[in-house]
Design an enzyme around this catalytic site. Sequence first.
Site, mmCIF file in Angstrom:
data_model
loop_
_atom_site.group_PDB
_atom_site.id
_atom_site.type_symbol
_atom_site.label_atom_id
_atom_site.label_comp_id
_atom_site.label_asym_id
_atom_site.label_seq_id
_atom_site.Cartn_x
_atom_site.Cartn_y
_atom_site.Cartn_z
ATOM 1 C CG LEU A 72 36.327 -46.907 -9.239
ATOM 2 C CD1 LEU A 72 35.814 -46.512 -7.849
ATOM 3 C CD2 LEU A 72 37.182 -48.169 -9.115
ATOM 4 C CG HIS A 91 58.013 -48.820 -3.575
ATOM 5 N ND1 HIS A 91 57.209 -48.307 -2.588
ATOM 6 C CD2 HIS A 91 59.243 -48.294 -3.366
ATOM 7 C CE1 HIS A 91 57.927 -47.488 -1.826
ATOM 8 N NE2 HIS A 91 59.161 -47.466 -2.271
ATOM 9 C CG ASP A 125 53.103 -45.589 5.235
ATOM 10 O OD1 ASP A 125 54.097 -45.667 4.480
ATOM 11 O OD2 ASP A 125 53.163 -45.097 6.381
#
Length: 239
Positions: free
Chosen positions: A129, A35, A18
């Site tokens: 991962l 972003h 965020d």
Amino acid sequence: MEVLETGKLPNHVAIIMDGNGRWARQRGLPRIEGHIKGLDSVREIITVTRRIGIPYLTLYAFSKENWSRPKDEVQRLLELLGLYLEKELPLMMENDIRFNVIGRTSDFPKRLVRQLNDVMTKTKRHRSLLLNIALSYSGRQEILDAVKAIIKDVKLGKVKRIDEKRFSTYLYTGGIPDPDLLIRTSGEMRVSNFLLWQIAYSEIYITPVLWPDFREEAYFEALREYAIRDRRFGGLKEV
Ligand code: IPE
Ligand code: IPE
Ligand code: MG
């Protein structure tokens, strides 16, 4: 290893990424620039997670509620996601990273859905991962979807008894262990509908650092804090 004790690393880290908009606003830039910059943090956090050997990483990239943002921002975000996938597929191929999406991707444009499926297929044998990206995700919706699916299987006679373990296999995260550490950047003290079932006993770490500024050092800070937490799961502190 480095400044971290391997023994106390979390097995699964979940992050609410965020603060991109605020990062941009602070610099007098349009929100989308935040972003774009945030994608550099995404790459760095994935790379570090892989390097230090944490096997599960879940990133909250777009919530179901984020559809309510101005059309232009939503469209740019989806465009960025497509570009990101194109650009980062080699990173996943070279580093044995498996890509997985949780959320209702059917809400997305067909081309993007195809692209997401393509990356999932190409990386499905990777084991070092597991990178989960939450897209058009809602924790409440996930629980409802699981309830509907399990009811169906009960009716078919496939499920006789519903307990926590069985129920959790019906979530989007079925088969993935719960997060040990939940990180939220940008200082908001809320979970914003993220992994409501799965975070029952996660350690929560909230930092004021905005997502585009959340890099290796800030991540290590969170991991060091996690390492000294005392997890009791309702039991008593060991003496
Ligand atoms: C997080 O940054 C990214 C997404 C939710 C897509 P925000 O866009 O929420 O940034 P702030 O919270 O407005 O600063
Ligand atoms: C949560 O951030 C969703 C993501 C990071 C993708 P928001 O910015 O959407 O959450 P609120 O509105 O502050 O709760
Ligand atoms: Mg936000």
